[in-house]
Design an enzyme around this catalytic site. Structure first.
Site, PDB file in Angstrom:
ATOM      1  CE  LYS A  40      -3.853  -2.550   2.073  1.00  0.00           C
ATOM      2  NZ  LYS A  40      -4.001  -2.638   3.335  1.00  0.00           N
TER       3      LYS A  40
ATOM      4  CD  GLN B 141      -3.184  -4.577   6.420  1.00  0.00           C
ATOM      5  OE1 GLN B 141      -2.688  -3.643   5.583  1.00  0.00           O
ATOM      6  NE2 GLN B 141      -3.599  -6.027   6.207  1.00  0.00           N
TER       7      GLN B 141
ATOM      8  CG  ASP C 197     -10.012  -0.616   4.325  1.00  0.00           C
ATOM      9  OD1 ASP C 197      -9.904  -0.713   3.285  1.00  0.00           O
ATOM     10  OD2 ASP C 197      -9.657  -0.980   5.378  1.00  0.00           O
TER      11      ASP C 197
END
Ligand code: NAP
Length: 282
Positions: free
Chosen positions: A53, A97, A120
Site C-alpha cells: 500500500k 490493517q 476501506d
C-alpha cells in the site's frame, strides 16, 4: 474462446489517471492526498500488504504514512492515534490493517475512524451507505470488480448475478454493488443447498470463498463471466483462486486469472477512495 480479464493492466491504467489527478491538484496549489495505514504487531502477511500500500501511494504521488505499532499496544493508545488522524488535515484516508491482535476489538476501533476518512468502507456508516446505494466509498475489492466489469464493457443490468461467499468485506458488498447496477442477485454460502444448480444460473459469477479451485466446470454456465476473488494455495503451495481456471475458462466469455485478476484492483481502489476523499475535502 474466452477473454482473460487483465486486472494488472486495468489497475495500472486507473492508477495513471489517479496520478494525473494528483498532478492537477499540485498544479492548482492543492495538497496531495494523504493515506495513513496503521499496523499493529508482526503478522508477516499484513506487513507485506502494508508495504504494498505504501509503494502504491508513492507510485501515484500520495503522502503515505505508515504507523507500525507493537503488538502490546492498548486499545486506548490505538484509538488515540485514530482520533489524532481524524483531526489531521494532511490525511484523507485512515486504514487499520486487519486482523488486529486478539486483545484489540476490531469493531470498536473501526467505529472510531471518521467515516469521511474510512477509505476501506468498513465503518457501519459506510456499510449502510453501500446498502442504500448512495455511497462515496465502496469496499475496495468489490469496487475493483465493478471497475473490471466496466473496463470490459460487461453490464450487470438484467443479468443473473450469483455471488458465492457472504463476508462483510467481499460477498455482501459485492451483492449490493451488483444490485445497484441492476443485476438480479443471488448470494450463496456454505449452507446453500445444491450450490452447482445456483451457480449454473449465473450470467455473472463472483466467487469469494477461500477454497482452492473449488468451482469446477460443471458448476458454470456456457458463456458466463467468472470473477475469482480467491487467493489460495494449492497442495503444492502455488497461489491459485477459488475457480479451477484451466477447466472453467473454456466455458466462459470472460474470466479473471489468479494472480493478475481481482488482486491488483484492490489496492488501486484504495487509492481511488483516498483521492475521492481528498477531493471532497479541498
Ligand atoms: P471469508 O470471510 O472466510 O468468507 C468466506 C465465505 O465463503 C463465507 O461466506 C462462507 O460461507 C463461504 N463459503 C465457504 N465455504 C463454502 C462452500 N463450500 N460453499 C459455499 N460457500 C462457502 O472470506 P473473504 O474474506 O470473503 O475472502 C474470500 C477469499 O477471497 C479468500 O481466498 C481471500 O483471500 C480472498 N480475498 C482476496 C482479495 C483480493 O484483493 N484479491 C480481497 C479479499 C479477500 P459461510 O458464511 O456460510 O461460512
Amino acid at each position: 474462446m474466452y477473454t482473460r480479464i487483465d486486472g494488472k493492466e486495468t489497475g495500472a491504467a486507473l492508477r495513471l489517471t489517479i496520478r494525473e489527478a494528483v498532478e492537477k491538484r499540485k498544479a492548482e496549489g492543492k495538497r496531495v492526498p494523504g493515506l495513513a495505514v496503521i499496523i499493529v504487531g508482526e503478522d508477516p502477511a499484513s506487513k507485506i500488504y502494508v508495504r504494498n500500500k505504501h509503494r502504491a501511494c508513492e507510485e501515484v504521488g500520495f503522502l503515505s504514512r505508515v504507523y507500525e505499532l507493537s503488538s502490546s499496544t492498548s486499545e486506548s493508545q490505538l484509538i488515540q492515534l485514530v482520533e489524532d488522524l481524524n483531526r489531521d488535515d494532511e490525511i484523507d484516508g485512515i486504514l487499520v490493517q486487519l486482523p488486529l491482535p486478539p486483545h484489540l476489538n476490531e469493531k470498536s476501533i473501526i467505529a472510531k475512524i471518521n467515516p469521511d476518512k474510512d477509505v476501506d468502507a468498513f465503518h457501519t456508516f459506510n456499510v449502510g451507505r453501500v446498502m442504500l446505494g448512495n455511497y462515496r466509498f465502496a469496499p475496495c475489492t468489490p469496487a475493483g470488480i465493478m471497475e473490471l466489469l466496466k473496463a470490459y464493457d460487461i453490464s450487470p443490468r438484467g443479468k443473473e448475478c450469483v455471488v458465492v461467499g457472504r463476508s462483510n468485506i467481499v460477498g455482501k458488498p459485492m451483492a449490493m454493488l451488483l444490485l445497484a447496477a441492476d443485476g438480479t442477485v443471488t448470494i450463496a454460502h456454505s449452507r446453500t443447498k445444491a450450490l452447482a444448480e445456483v451457480t449454473r444460473r449465473a450470467d455473472i459469477l463472483v466467487v469469494a470463498i477461500g477454497k482452492a479451485r473449488f468451482i469446477t466446470a460443471d458448476m458454470v454456465k456456457e458463456g458466463a463471466v467468472v470473477i475469482d476473488v480467491g487467493m489460495d494455495r494449492d497442495e503444492n503451495g502455488k497461489l491459485c483462486g477459488d475457480v479451477d481456471f484451466d477447466a472453467v475458462a473454456p466455458k466462459c466469455s470472460f474470466i479473471t486469472p489468479v494472480p493478475g485478476g481481482v488482486g491488483p484492483m484492490t489496492i488501486t481502489m484504495l487509492l481511488k477512495n483516498t483521492l475521492v476523499s481528498a477531493e471532497s475535502r479541498s
